[in-house]
Motif scaffolding. Structure first.
Motif, mmCIF file in Angstrom:
data_model
loop_
_atom_site.group_PDB
_atom_site.id
_atom_site.type_symbol
_atom_site.label_atom_id
_atom_site.label_comp_id
_atom_site.label_asym_id
_atom_site.label_seq_id
_atom_site.Cartn_x
_atom_site.Cartn_y
_atom_site.Cartn_z
ATOM 1 N N THR A 67 0.853 -1.137 -0.037
ATOM 2 C CA THR A 67 0.367 -0.186 -0.083
ATOM 3 C C THR A 67 0.771 1.261 -0.115
ATOM 4 N N LEU A 68 0.766 2.295 -0.087
ATOM 5 C CA LEU A 68 1.016 3.288 -0.461
ATOM 6 C C LEU A 68 1.946 4.070 0.977
ATOM 7 N N THR A 69 0.510 3.997 2.092
ATOM 8 C CA THR A 69 1.378 4.195 3.110
ATOM 9 C C THR A 69 3.053 3.333 3.529
ATOM 10 N N ARG A 70 2.792 2.225 3.250
ATOM 11 C CA ARG A 70 3.828 1.218 3.324
ATOM 12 C C ARG A 70 5.171 1.628 2.589
ATOM 13 N N LYS A 71 4.564 2.122 0.954
ATOM 14 C CA LYS A 71 5.745 2.242 0.073
ATOM 15 C C LYS A 71 6.679 3.718 0.588
ATOM 16 N N LYS A 72 5.825 4.607 1.278
ATOM 17 C CA LYS A 72 6.531 6.003 1.319
ATOM 18 C C LYS A 72 7.438 5.031 3.171
ATOM 19 N N LEU A 73 6.543 4.108 3.812
ATOM 20 C CA LEU A 73 7.404 4.299 5.061
ATOM 21 C C LEU A 73 8.691 3.678 4.767
ATOM 22 N N TYR A 74 9.229 2.607 3.640
ATOM 23 C CA TYR A 74 9.981 1.877 3.561
ATOM 24 C C TYR A 74 10.883 3.496 2.989
ATOM 25 N N ILE A 75 10.439 4.311 2.051
ATOM 26 C CA ILE A 75 11.074 4.612 1.347
ATOM 27 C C ILE A 75 11.928 6.015 2.861
ATOM 28 N N THR A 76 11.178 6.317 3.961
ATOM 29 C CA THR A 76 11.799 6.937 4.893
ATOM 30 C C THR A 76 12.455 6.746 5.875
ATOM 31 N N MET A 77 12.401 4.871 6.047
ATOM 32 C CA MET A 77 13.610 3.556 6.364
ATOM 33 C C MET A 77 14.606 3.998 6.094
ATOM 34 N N LEU A 78 14.629 4.162 3.861
ATOM 35 C CA LEU A 78 16.283 3.957 3.350
ATOM 36 C C LEU A 78 16.608 5.592 4.104
ATOM 37 N N VAL A 79 16.201 6.375 4.030
ATOM 38 C CA VAL A 79 16.376 7.738 3.864
ATOM 39 C C VAL A 79 17.271 7.991 5.279
ATOM 40 N N THR A 80 16.700 7.485 5.824
ATOM 41 C CA THR A 80 17.081 8.033 8.109
ATOM 42 C C THR A 80 18.185 7.234 7.790
#
Lengths: 459, 606
Positions: free
Chosen positions: A88-101
């Motif tokens: 889902t979209l939120t999970r995608k965003k969360l994943y990207i956020t993790m990579l960015v962090t």
């Protein structure tokens, strides 16, 4: 320094505020722009460091690693698109956020001036990695892998905290720029031996040293593609970087303490290479080849000669790009075959000829074909160890031979031969994947033209 | 400054043009193979200019173009060395490659990826050029490894076939073992002499050069398929015939010999290494000649004869005559490439039949190929005034008159005689007698690409030896006077080989041997070498990799000792120490009892 850190932080709001169709493109393009900022640091025009502030600095040892980190984020984003397409979209965003962090923490780790700050950030990188592995891995074994990953690294690094506190007490500072002038020679005594071990073991586990490497194949195999990429390309290099930074505190004890670890690495690199020869699992093979290459870096750092340091830095960068590329290739196979078993993906050259070209180039860089930087790194390490002791050339020679063998074994098994029937209707390779491979290869080839930017501070 | 360097650089640069063109629409064109061929022929013509100048003036040139990197006190730059060896070798290699390219247009015409094939061949040639013109060891290593990798790609050209893949991997493996020697030599030069430049290495005056020389010898052993590391060469015949003609006759396999010739200034005073080299060469030349005697695959016979000739070159280096070895490299290139191309022509005509027992009588059907094959074989055996004679006869004479190891000399002489024997065998079985191939076959050798390419090499096989040895000045004074029997020795053993082989072959036609003798089996099974080395060693290694490295150490010991045992002990100790035993009923019971009791006491208190 803020001109990298703040843009990287701003990647997070960019992710969350982007339109659903644009999250990948926006973040990839933006992170690519960030990596362009890092390019300027590669030009270290003096022998001194570039001090950004009291907290951050970079020199020619950390600048290539910093560049590698920033370069890898867009590549990770490109590689993960297919993997996350069903989320889902939120999970995608969360994943990207993790990579960015993770990227943010890594950037700060590589540029930290204070050893304690380095330590905190070093530990902090565990969290996003753990989340990426355990949340987005493909099989249930990912939980086990996460556990191994966390425990091995934590157990290794807790003594380092104590050692650092003691050092702070003794020296009065842990500033990397200052301690090289203030450090006292570490004479041989039991407590000093313990101090040496405490300082080095954290990084040895991270590298990983043969014997403590068990977490690595598990973590690599279970992690999603971006996790494998960043683990192989950057997180292992934290170990090498840390070792090179901290050995200035530990002289002259290293000369004496190095022996068992040197033996373990020399022995281990042959062992892990022979394991590679028998792997059926593609990702596991690449993971073990990382262990074998990192053993070379450990040997080089422990020898502590100018040539060996140059070799270690060059090899770290070269291996970062190569193994990350191999993981991407393995992933592109996995997305089509839905299995990591090599024998199920035979004869792909007939179906995906361009992909076969990338496989060939990646295997060749992995076996250190001249004049790539992989060769520069490996050659320098071999030179340094030869001058340390002539006999090591036998072990190194065996390792060189086996490395060539398993790289080409991997190539032949996946690309050559007759293709099997169940892969007849696979998807063609996407432009995204091809450009991903090019973006890995391009720095490798360009750096071969001018390897001195990655030869570290001693060059 | 004259035209010398610029014309040689033009030659080298021209070769890269078709590679660069590979990105343009020219690469999709059907004419790409012809472009490549023409480029090489032009490169050959241009390369004659500097070679002529070199022959006229005799000046060595070294140019240093692009500074790559300076590491501490060691400078590495792109530099080329145009001396005796590279200046003679470049035109020879280009000439041979030109013919082979033209031959490949004919041989590979039905291959869908013929353009890529040409690109690979050309890349291979370029790496070979880098190898011969390199002036420092790093650059030499680039060429050295590049040649190895391109041979991997070319041998494994038909990647659908398991045999081709195995042969390609085998070639890389044996070459890689040699590379270890090269790297060792590099490491030694770096630590002791602090340079990789050839001139500086040769200037150095070091007491004990055994280690780097052994490394270089190991490198040469791997690349030139000397005894011990030889099996990859005959296996590599799995590749297309043009590949065999290019790689395994004149370019890649002589790279090892070339390396030893390059580093000869270090070797000329080291008696130990010379003896080792001599013995290694002698064993190789004899062993591979023995193997060639009983093979039935026409390409395998030619491959083994290559190996045998390489052994002869190594012998020549062992008797301290690098210039003679180099002469043999140059002359050998012509007739060996031609022999491969002739066998390619036969194989193609007979519908991919490689077994000489199923040929016969081809002199009627393929007159031109037959002529060339016979001339090539005669040149190979050292028939007077053909190309091979000028180098081979000199080598044997010099060996005869030198104070050398008599055993090694004897081995070499026996091998020379065997050269004649297996050449006779090919001629006898494939060309003479009655046809034994299946009758419905379209035999056709009338393609200009085939005829022209072989014709060019045919002229080379007849005249090149004369031209080369006439034009280059002898650098070491050859022994001019010797007894008659020594002078005639090479010729006599060759004729002896011819006669014996002829007799044996005639006898074989009429008589049938009952059981193959032990010697026959030894020779036919390649000295049991593949059986022993290719079964036992990899099996042991792989078994060790699986059993001890993977299963025992990694999966059992390390996993048991660290994570598993820790979690196990934690679990055990926690269950032992804790007083919670999971007896829920009892806990609830006691909880209820306490509750009721306390409630009772509380309520009755008031």
């Amino acid at each position: 320094m803020l001109k990298i850190i703040i843009p990287t932080m701003m990647l997070i709001p960019l992710t969350w505020l982007s339109k659903p169709s644009m999250i990948w493109i926006n973040t990839t393009a933006y992170s690519m722009l960030i990596s362009l900022i890092g390019l300027t640091y590669l030009n270290q025009f003096t022998d001194n460091n570039l001090n950004f502030s009291l907290l951050f600095f970079t020199d020619s040892l950390s600048a290539p690693l910093l560049m590698l980190t920033t370069w890898l984020l867009p590549l990770m984003l490109m590689a993960s698109q297919h993997h996350l397409s069903k989320e889902t979209l939120t999970r995608k965003k969360l994943y990207i956020t993790m990579l960015v962090t993770l990227q943010l923490l890594l950037i700060m780790t590589f540029t930290a001036t204070e050893l304690i700050m380095f330590y905190i950030l070093f530990e902090a990188t565990l969290m996003p990695t753990l989340i990426i592995i355990t949340r987005w891995g493909n099989q249930t074994e990912r939980l086990n892998a996460g556990l191994y990953f966390l425990f091995y690294t934590l157990v290794g690094s807790l003594p380092l905290l104590i050692a650092l506190l003691w050092l702070q007490n003794n020296l009065g500072t842990l500033n990397l720029l200052v301690i090289q002038y203030w450090t006292q020679p570490l004479l041989s005594s039991w407590s000093n031996t313990l101090l040496w071990l405490a300082c080095m073991m954290a990084f040895m586990v991270k590298m990983p040293l043969y014997g403590l490497h068990l977490w690595l194949p598990k973590a690599h195999v279970e992690a999603p593609i971006a996790g494998s990429m960043v683990l192989a390309a950057v997180l292992l290099k934290l170990g090498g970087y840390g070792m090179m930074r901290i050995t200035i505190l530990l002289n002259p004890l290293t000369d004496f303490m190095a022996y068992p670890f040197m033996m373990l690495s020399l022995w281990g690199m042959i062992m892990t290479s022979s394991i590679c020869l028998r792997q059926t699992d593609l990702k596991s093979l690449i993971a073990y080849s990382s262990v074998s290459h990192m053993a070379l870096v450990i040997v080089a750092v422990l020898i502590q000669s100018p040539w060996s340091y140059m070799g270690a830095t060059a090899l770290m960068i070269a291996h970062g790009l190569t193994s990350s590329m191999l993981f991407c290739l393995a992933n592109s196979n996995y997305e089509r075959i839905h299995s990591r078993t090599m024998i199920l993906a035979r004869g792909l050259q007939t179906l995906l000829p361009l992909m076969a070209a990338w496989w060939l180039l990646a295997s060749l860089t992995n076996l250190a074909l001249p004049p790539t930087i992989n060769l520069v790194g490996e050659l320098f390490v071999v030179m340094a160890s030869f001058s340390w002791s002539n006999i090591t050339i036998i072990l190194m020679g065996i390792n060189i031979t086996i490395t060539a063998l398993y790289s080409l074994y991997m190539l032949i098994t996946t690309q050559r031969g007759k293709y099997t029937h169940h892969i007849k209707n696979i998807k063609p390779s996407f432009t995204r994947e091809n450009s991903l491979m090019i973006l890995h290869l391009l720095p490798l080839l360009l750096l071969s033209l001018n390897p001195k930017v990655i030869l570290g501070p001693i060059y | 400054m004259n035209l010398f360097t610029s014309s040689i650089l033009v030659t080298l640069f021209m070769l890269t043009l078709p590679i660069m063109m590979a990105n343009t629409s020219m690469y999709i064109n059907k004419l790409y193979p012809r472009y490549v061929k023409t480029t090489i022929s032009y490169a050959f013509m241009i390369s004659l200019i500097p070679t002529m100048m070199f022959l006229h003036l005799g000046q060595d040139t070294m140019i240093s173009n692009w500074h790559w990197i300076t590491i501490q006190t060691m400078k590495l730059s792109l530099s080329f060395k145009f001396d005796y060896f590279s200046m003679i070798f470049v035109p020879v290699a280009l000439f041979v490659t030109w013919s082979i390219m033209e031959f490949s247009i004919w041989y590979m015409h039905s291959d869908p990826y013929i353009n890529r094939f040409f690109k690979y061949l050309l890349l291979f040639l370029i790496t070979m050029m880098i190898l011969v013109t390199a002036n420092n060891m790093f650059q030499l290593f680039i060429g050295w490894e590049g040649v190895g990798i391109m041979s991997f790609l070319l041998i494994g050209w038909w990647y659908g076939r398991t045999d081709a893949n195995t042969a390609a991997l085998q070639a890389i493996l044996y070459n890689r073992i040699g590379d270890v020697g090269f790297i060792m030599a590099m490491a030694w030069f770096l630590t002791n002499l602090n340079t990789w430049d050839l001139q500086q290495i040769f200037m150095a005056n070091h007491e004990n050069l055994n280690i780097p020389l052994i490394g270089l010898l190991l490198a040469a052993t791997g690349k030139s398929a000397q005894f011990g590391l030889h099996p990859w060469l005959p296996s590599a015949m799995e590749g297309p015939t043009p590949v065999s003609a290019l790689l395994h006759s004149s370019t890649m396999v002589v790279a090892g010999v070339f390396l030893l010739i390059r580093f000869h200034p270090l070797m000329e005073h080291n008696k130990t290494l010379q003896t080792i080299t001599l013995c290694l060469g002698a064993i190789t030349t004899l062993f591979t000649a023995v193997c060639a005697l009983t093979q039935n695959d026409i390409k395998k016979i030619v491959a083994f004869s290559t190996s045998s000739q390489l052994g002869l070159m190594i012998v020549t280096i062992g008797i301290n005559q690098p210039y003679l070895a180099f002469l043999h490299i140059c002359t050998h290139a012509f007739f060996k490439a031609m022999l491969f191309m002739c066998s390619g022509s036969i194989i193609h005509s007979l519908n991919d039949e490689q077994d000489i027992r199923k040929m016969g009588g081809l002199f009627k059907a393929l007159p031109f190929t037959t002529t060339s094959l016979i001339v090539g074989s005669l040149a190979l055996t050292g028939m007077p005034f053909l190309t091979g004679f000028y180098s081979k006869d000199l080598i044997i004479e010099t060996a005869n008159t030198s104070y050398t190891n008599a055993w090694a000399l004897l081995m070499t002489l026996v091998a020379t005689s065997m050269t004649a024997a297996y050449s006779t065998r090919i001629m006898f079985l494939a060309l003479l007698g009655q046809p034994r191939f299946s009758p419905i076959i379209t035999i056709n050798e009338n393609d200009p690409h085939l005829i022209n390419s072989i014709k060019r090499l045919l002229f080379g096989s007849i005249f090149a030896g004369f031209l080369i040895s006439y034009n280059i000045t002898p650098t070491t004074t050859p022994q001019m006077t010797m007894p008659h029997y020594l002078k005639m020795m090479a010729l006599i053993v060759t004729i002896l080989g011819f006669i014996l082989a002829l007799e044996l072959n005639l006898m074989m036609q009429n008589l049938k041997f009952k059981y193959p003798s032990g010697l026959f089996k030894f020779s036919n099974m390649l000295g049991y070498f593949p059986t022993i080395i290719h079964r036992l060693m990899p099996k042991t290694n792989l078994l060790m990799g699986q059993k001890s490295a993977s299963t025992l150490l990694d999966m059992t010991w390390m996993e048991k000792i660290l994570p598993k045992s820790i979690s196990h002990f934690q679990m055990k100790s926690s269950t032992a120490v804790s007083n919670q035993k999971g007896l829920i009923k009892l806990y609830f019971m006691s909880f209820m009892l306490t509750l009721t009791l306390s409630l009772l006491t509380l309520s009755f208190h008031g």
